[in-house]
Design an enzyme around this catalytic site. Structure first.
Site, PDB file in Angstrom:
ATOM      1  CB  THR A   1      -0.842   0.027   1.299  1.00  0.00           C
ATOM      2  OG1 THR A   1      -1.559  -1.185   1.391  1.00  0.00           O
ATOM      3  CG2 THR A   1      -1.791   1.206   1.334  1.00  0.00           C
TER       4      THR A   1
ATOM      5  NE  ARG B   1      -7.623  -8.950   1.454  1.00  0.00           N
ATOM      6  CZ  ARG B   1      -6.725  -7.991   1.625  1.00  0.00           C
ATOM      7  NH1 ARG B   1      -6.452  -7.152   0.653  1.00  0.00           N
ATOM      8  NH2 ARG B   1      -6.101  -7.867   2.774  1.00  0.00           N
TER       9      ARG B   1
ATOM     10  N   GLY C   1      -4.383  -6.234   5.705  1.00  0.00           N
ATOM     11  CA  GLY C   1      -5.574  -5.407   5.856  1.00  0.00           C
ATOM     12  C   GLY C   1      -6.615  -5.960   6.810  1.00  0.00           C
TER      13      GLY C   1
HETATM   14  N1  GLY Z   1      -3.186  -3.137   3.191  1.00  0.00           N
HETATM   15  C1  GLY Z   1      -3.687  -3.524   1.962  1.00  0.00           C
HETATM   16  C2  GLY Z   1      -4.437  -4.756   1.950  1.00  0.00           C
HETATM   17  O1  GLY Z   1      -4.425  -5.546   2.892  1.00  0.00           O
HETATM   18  O2  GLY Z   1      -5.073  -4.999   0.950  1.00  0.00           O
END
Ligand code: GLY
Length: 322
Positions: free
Chosen positions: A182, A210, A236
């Site tokens: 990210t 997802r 995430g």
């Molecule tokens: N932090 C990004 C994700 O888990 O998709």
């Protein structure tokens, strides 16, 4: 101490009769000028563009959008935008969000074929009465708004995906490589106004469909112009379960420094997420005074800070030291 200095010191102390005055003394000296903070080393290039946008008269919202666009547009970056790592079925699906100083926000999730999801998120914020669009609806909206449909899977990423798929059953994801997924950016302009953005291709080899934390306001990103802003990177699911970025901002509201707030929420996640030693989660945070913080579970998290005219990459402190 000479008598005149002692007199001045005593008079200064004498005037601090109220708790309010003592609190005022404890306040950090505000950093002058813009402050731009983003996740990971590519954040340095993103910050440079973001700063240029501010210097050319752009708003702090323009700055956080255009800044992360640089990384979305880079086909060699495997975790964001074009060239992003596909899901387990070989589809590149992108998540992003953006939030401004007026508590307005926009978000897209599970978006395919558009390389700048953060700009689509901004259009959702500005041109609809909604916050979030997903999947085909988000794609159709983007096309209506003039975005171009593109092939996001590059040859290089396809080759890497095939190799990874072949070893999927035998090799765990590589922390800080496959889990560093990210770019989050938080920024404050010269007037003290805040905005933030967050954009990703998500966890490598995720299930088709997802959605991670990055497009979830309060998880991957949160901005409160009275207090500060925070963004997350890493696994995430753990960030969503703990409303990570919103909690970091909330702790700052209650007096924690950005560094203390990031550390407290990383510790909270480590206490609550059973398998915490096998995941990476990192936060960056910025408060109204321009103070910044960063902290992660695993060693290896880096962040980029543009402050006082300098744009520098830094290693973040972490809970696990090796
Ligand atoms: N932090 C990004 C994700 O888990 O998709």
């Amino acid at each position: 101490m000479n008598s005149r200095r002692r007199f001045l010191t005593l008079s200064a102390l004498g005037s601090l009769t109220s708790l309010g005055s003592l609190k005022a003394l404890a306040q950090p000296k505000p950093v002058k000028g813009p402050v731009i903070l983003s996740t990971w080393n590519p954040g340095i290039r993103a910050n440079a563009r973001a700063y240029e946008v501010l210097q050319n008269g752009g708003s702090v919202l323009d700055c956080v959008e255009k800044g992360v666009n640089v990384i979305e547009n880079d086909p060699n970056n495997r975790t964001v935008g074009i060239g992003g790592f596909p899901d387990v079925e070989g589809n590149v699906t992108l998540d992003a969000c953006i939030m401004d100083q007026h508590q307005h926000c926009g978000s897209v999730a599970f978006l395919q074929h558009i390389k700048n999801p953060v700009s689509v998120a901004r259009k959702v914020m500005e041109n609809t009465k909604h916050v979030m669009l997903v999947g085909e609806g988000a794609l159709n909206f983007a096309l209506e708004q003039g975005f171009k449909k593109e092939m996001l899977l590059t040859e290089k990423t396809l080759a890497a995906w095939k190799k990874r798929k072949a070893e999927l059953d035998t090799k765990l994801p590589e922390i800080n490589v496959e889990n560093h997924d990210t770019i989050g950016m938080v920024a404050r302009d010269t007037d003290g106004n805040l905005s933030g953005s967050c954009t990703t291709s998500g966890a490598g080899m995720k299930l088709h469909g997802r959605v991670g934390d990055s497009p979830i306001i309060g998880a991957g990103l949160y901005v409160d112009n009275d207090v500060g802003a925070a963004a997350a990177t890493g696994w995430g699911e753990a960030v969503i379960e703990n409303a990570g970025s919103a909690m970091v901002v909330e702790l700052m509201r209650h007096g924690r420094s950005p560094q203390e707030a990031c550390e407290e929420i990383v510790n909270r996640i480590a206490n609550k997420f059973e398998d915490w030693k096998s995941i990476q989660v990192g936060f960056i945070a910025l408060n109204k005074a321009g103070q910044t913080g960063a902290f992660a579970i695993q060693k290896g998290f880096t962040y980029a800070l543009h402050k006082n005219g300098e744009n520098v990459g830094h290693p973040s402190d972490s809970l696990l030291k090796t």
